[in-house]
Design a protein around this motif. Structure first.
Motif, PDB file in Angstrom:
ATOM      1  N   ILE A 166      23.260  -8.740  56.440  1.00 45.01           N
ATOM      2  CA  ILE A 166      22.137  -8.400  55.571  1.00 45.01           C
ATOM      3  C   ILE A 166      22.379  -6.991  55.059  1.00 45.01           C
ATOM      4  N   THR A 167      22.308  -6.832  53.760  1.00 44.89           N
ATOM      5  CA  THR A 167      22.466  -5.512  53.165  1.00 44.89           C
ATOM      6  C   THR A 167      21.133  -5.086  52.574  1.00 44.89           C
ATOM      7  N   ARG A 168      20.995  -3.786  52.419  1.00 49.91           N
ATOM      8  CA  ARG A 168      19.779  -3.228  51.834  1.00 49.91           C
ATOM      9  C   ARG A 168      20.141  -2.517  50.550  1.00 49.91           C
ATOM     10  N   GLU A 169      19.418  -2.863  49.509  1.00 47.56           N
ATOM     11  CA  GLU A 169      19.557  -2.194  48.217  1.00 47.56           C
ATOM     12  C   GLU A 169      18.298  -1.373  48.034  1.00 47.56           C
ATOM     13  N   ASP A 170      18.436  -0.066  48.084  1.00 49.15           N
ATOM     14  CA  ASP A 170      17.292   0.828  48.096  1.00 49.15           C
ATOM     15  C   ASP A 170      17.287   1.674  46.836  1.00 49.15           C
ATOM     16  N   GLY A 171      16.173   1.629  46.108  1.00 46.72           N
ATOM     17  CA  GLY A 171      16.024   2.442  44.913  1.00 46.72           C
ATOM     18  C   GLY A 171      14.901   3.445  45.088  1.00 46.72           C
ATOM     19  N   GLU A 172      14.645   4.195  44.071  1.00 49.22           N
ATOM     20  CA  GLU A 172      13.612   5.231  44.129  1.00 49.22           C
ATOM     21  C   GLU A 172      12.221   4.653  44.375  1.00 49.22           C
ATOM     22  N   ASN A 173      11.925   3.507  43.746  1.00 47.95           N
ATOM     23  CA  ASN A 173      10.588   2.919  43.841  1.00 47.95           C
ATOM     24  C   ASN A 173      10.509   1.673  44.709  1.00 47.95           C
ATOM     25  N   GLY A 174      11.641   1.197  45.183  1.00 41.18           N
ATOM     26  CA  GLY A 174      11.644  -0.008  45.992  1.00 41.18           C
ATOM     27  C   GLY A 174      13.039  -0.546  46.162  1.00 41.18           C
ATOM     28  N   GLY A 175      13.107  -1.788  46.593  1.00 37.56           N
ATOM     29  CA  GLY A 175      14.414  -2.389  46.798  1.00 37.56           C
ATOM     30  C   GLY A 175      14.299  -3.753  47.444  1.00 37.56           C
ATOM     31  N   ARG A 176      15.368  -4.125  48.147  1.00 37.78           N
ATOM     32  CA  ARG A 176      15.377  -5.425  48.791  1.00 37.78           C
ATOM     33  C   ARG A 176      16.413  -5.475  49.899  1.00 37.78           C
ATOM     34  N   TRP A 177      16.193  -6.404  50.814  1.00 36.60           N
ATOM     35  CA  TRP A 177      17.204  -6.790  51.790  1.00 36.60           C
ATOM     36  C   TRP A 177      17.729  -8.120  51.294  1.00 36.60           C
ATOM     37  N   VAL A 178      19.026  -8.302  51.369  1.00 35.09           N
ATOM     38  CA  VAL A 178      19.621  -9.512  50.810  1.00 35.09           C
ATOM     39  C   VAL A 178      20.756 -10.005  51.703  1.00 35.09           C
ATOM     40  N   THR A 179      20.894 -11.305  51.760  1.00 34.04           N
ATOM     41  CA  THR A 179      22.018 -11.923  52.451  1.00 34.04           C
ATOM     42  C   THR A 179      22.467 -13.127  51.636  1.00 34.04           C
ATOM     43  N   ILE A 180      23.732 -13.434  51.718  1.00 33.10           N
ATOM     44  CA  ILE A 180      24.279 -14.609  51.046  1.00 33.10           C
ATOM     45  C   ILE A 180      24.861 -15.510  52.123  1.00 33.10           C
ATOM     46  N   VAL A 181      24.349 -16.729  52.174  1.00 34.31           N
ATOM     47  CA  VAL A 181      24.788 -17.707  53.167  1.00 34.31           C
ATOM     48  C   VAL A 181      25.253 -18.954  52.420  1.00 34.31           C
ATOM     49  N   ASP A 182      26.497 -19.333  52.642  1.00 41.65           N
ATOM     50  CA  ASP A 182      27.057 -20.525  51.987  1.00 41.65           C
ATOM     51  C   ASP A 182      26.854 -20.498  50.483  1.00 41.65           C
ATOM     52  N   GLY A 183      26.983 -19.319  49.888  1.00 42.25           N
ATOM     53  CA  GLY A 183      26.857 -19.170  48.444  1.00 42.25           C
ATOM     54  C   GLY A 183      25.429 -19.076  47.930  1.00 42.25           C
ATOM     55  N   GLU A 226      21.786 -17.017  47.900  1.00 47.83           N
ATOM     56  CA  GLU A 226      21.220 -15.687  48.140  1.00 47.83           C
ATOM     57  C   GLU A 226      19.763 -15.790  48.586  1.00 47.83           C
ATOM     58  N   ALA A 227      19.443 -15.084  49.676  1.00 47.51           N
ATOM     59  CA  ALA A 227      18.062 -14.958  50.145  1.00 47.51           C
ATOM     60  C   ALA A 227      17.708 -13.481  50.107  1.00 47.51           C
ATOM     61  N   GLU A 228      16.433 -13.177  49.839  1.00 50.63           N
ATOM     62  CA  GLU A 228      16.034 -11.780  49.724  1.00 50.63           C
ATOM     63  C   GLU A 228      14.621 -11.551  50.204  1.00 50.63           C
ATOM     64  N   ASP A 284       6.573  -7.507  49.472  1.00 51.71           N
ATOM     65  CA  ASP A 284       5.803  -8.387  48.600  1.00 51.71           C
ATOM     66  C   ASP A 284       6.383  -9.780  48.398  1.00 51.71           C
ATOM     67  N   HIS A 285       7.617 -10.014  48.828  1.00 50.25           N
ATOM     68  CA  HIS A 285       8.210 -11.327  48.550  1.00 50.25           C
ATOM     69  C   HIS A 285       9.380 -11.597  49.488  1.00 50.25           C
ATOM     70  N   THR A 286       9.433 -12.810  49.986  1.00 56.30           N
ATOM     71  CA  THR A 286      10.609 -13.298  50.699  1.00 56.30           C
ATOM     72  C   THR A 286      11.022 -14.579  49.997  1.00 56.30           C
ATOM     73  N   GLY A 287      12.260 -14.589  49.523  1.00 55.16           N
ATOM     74  CA  GLY A 287      12.771 -15.755  48.820  1.00 55.16           C
ATOM     75  C   GLY A 287      13.967 -16.338  49.548  1.00 55.16           C
ATOM     76  N   VAL A 288      13.804 -17.569  50.018  1.00 55.67           N
ATOM     77  CA  VAL A 288      14.892 -18.280  50.697  1.00 55.67           C
ATOM     78  C   VAL A 288      15.093 -19.602  49.960  1.00 55.67           C
ATOM     79  N   PRO A 289      16.288 -19.849  49.420  1.00 54.04           N
ATOM     80  CA  PRO A 289      16.526 -21.103  48.704  1.00 54.04           C
ATOM     81  C   PRO A 289      16.322 -22.319  49.616  1.00 54.04           C
ATOM     82  N   ASP A 290      15.956 -23.435  49.015  1.00 52.42           N
ATOM     83  CA  ASP A 290      15.734 -24.664  49.768  1.00 52.42           C
ATOM     84  C   ASP A 290      16.929 -25.023  50.649  1.00 52.42           C
ATOM     85  N   ALA A 291      18.131 -24.755  50.166  1.00 56.10           N
ATOM     86  CA  ALA A 291      19.348 -25.097  50.916  1.00 56.10           C
ATOM     87  C   ALA A 291      19.446 -24.345  52.240  1.00 56.10           C
ATOM     88  N   LEU A 292      18.709 -23.237  52.375  1.00 58.04           N
ATOM     89  CA  LEU A 292      18.782 -22.418  53.591  1.00 58.04           C
ATOM     90  C   LEU A 292      17.536 -22.532  54.461  1.00 58.04           C
TER      91      LEU A 292
END
Length: 93
Positions: A4-21, A23-25, A39-47
């Motif tokens: 899991i990586t973190r993309e951090d910006g001045e006003n916000g960001g996200r944690w993201v991981t890629i599993v079997d192609g 992306e979840a965030e 404010d949001h957790t997005g996990v594709p149906d495949a995961l």
């Protein structure tokens, strides 16, 4: 599972991981210097059902603790997980 990586910006960001192609965030915005609004957790149906969302939440909790941040959980998934994990109450409002 992938890292899991973190993309951090001045006003916000996200944690993201890629599993079997796929992306979840988990996204957040900053509320001052001491709070994050998750404010949001997005996990594709495949995961779904593989614990990917929980892994993102656990990383968010670990980062918040390491940085002495409080978390405002607007995301329904994070709210539900916080109810299941009372030990997160030191971080999640």
């Amino acid at each position: 599972m992938s890292a899991i990586t973190r993309e951090d910006g001045e006003n916000g960001g996200r944690w993201v991981t890629i599993v079997d192609g796929h992306e979840a965030e988990m996204t957040y915005s900053r509320l001052g210097a001491s709070k994050l609004i998750v404010d949001h957790t997005g996990v594709p149906d495949a995961l779904r059902g593989q614990g990917v969302g929980l892994r993102l939440a656990e990383r968010m909790i670990a980062d918040a603790r390491a940085e002495s941040l409080r978390v405002v959980a607007l995301c329904p998934f994070v709210k539900a997980q916080a109810r299941k994990h009372p030990d997160w109450s030191d971080v999640v409002e």
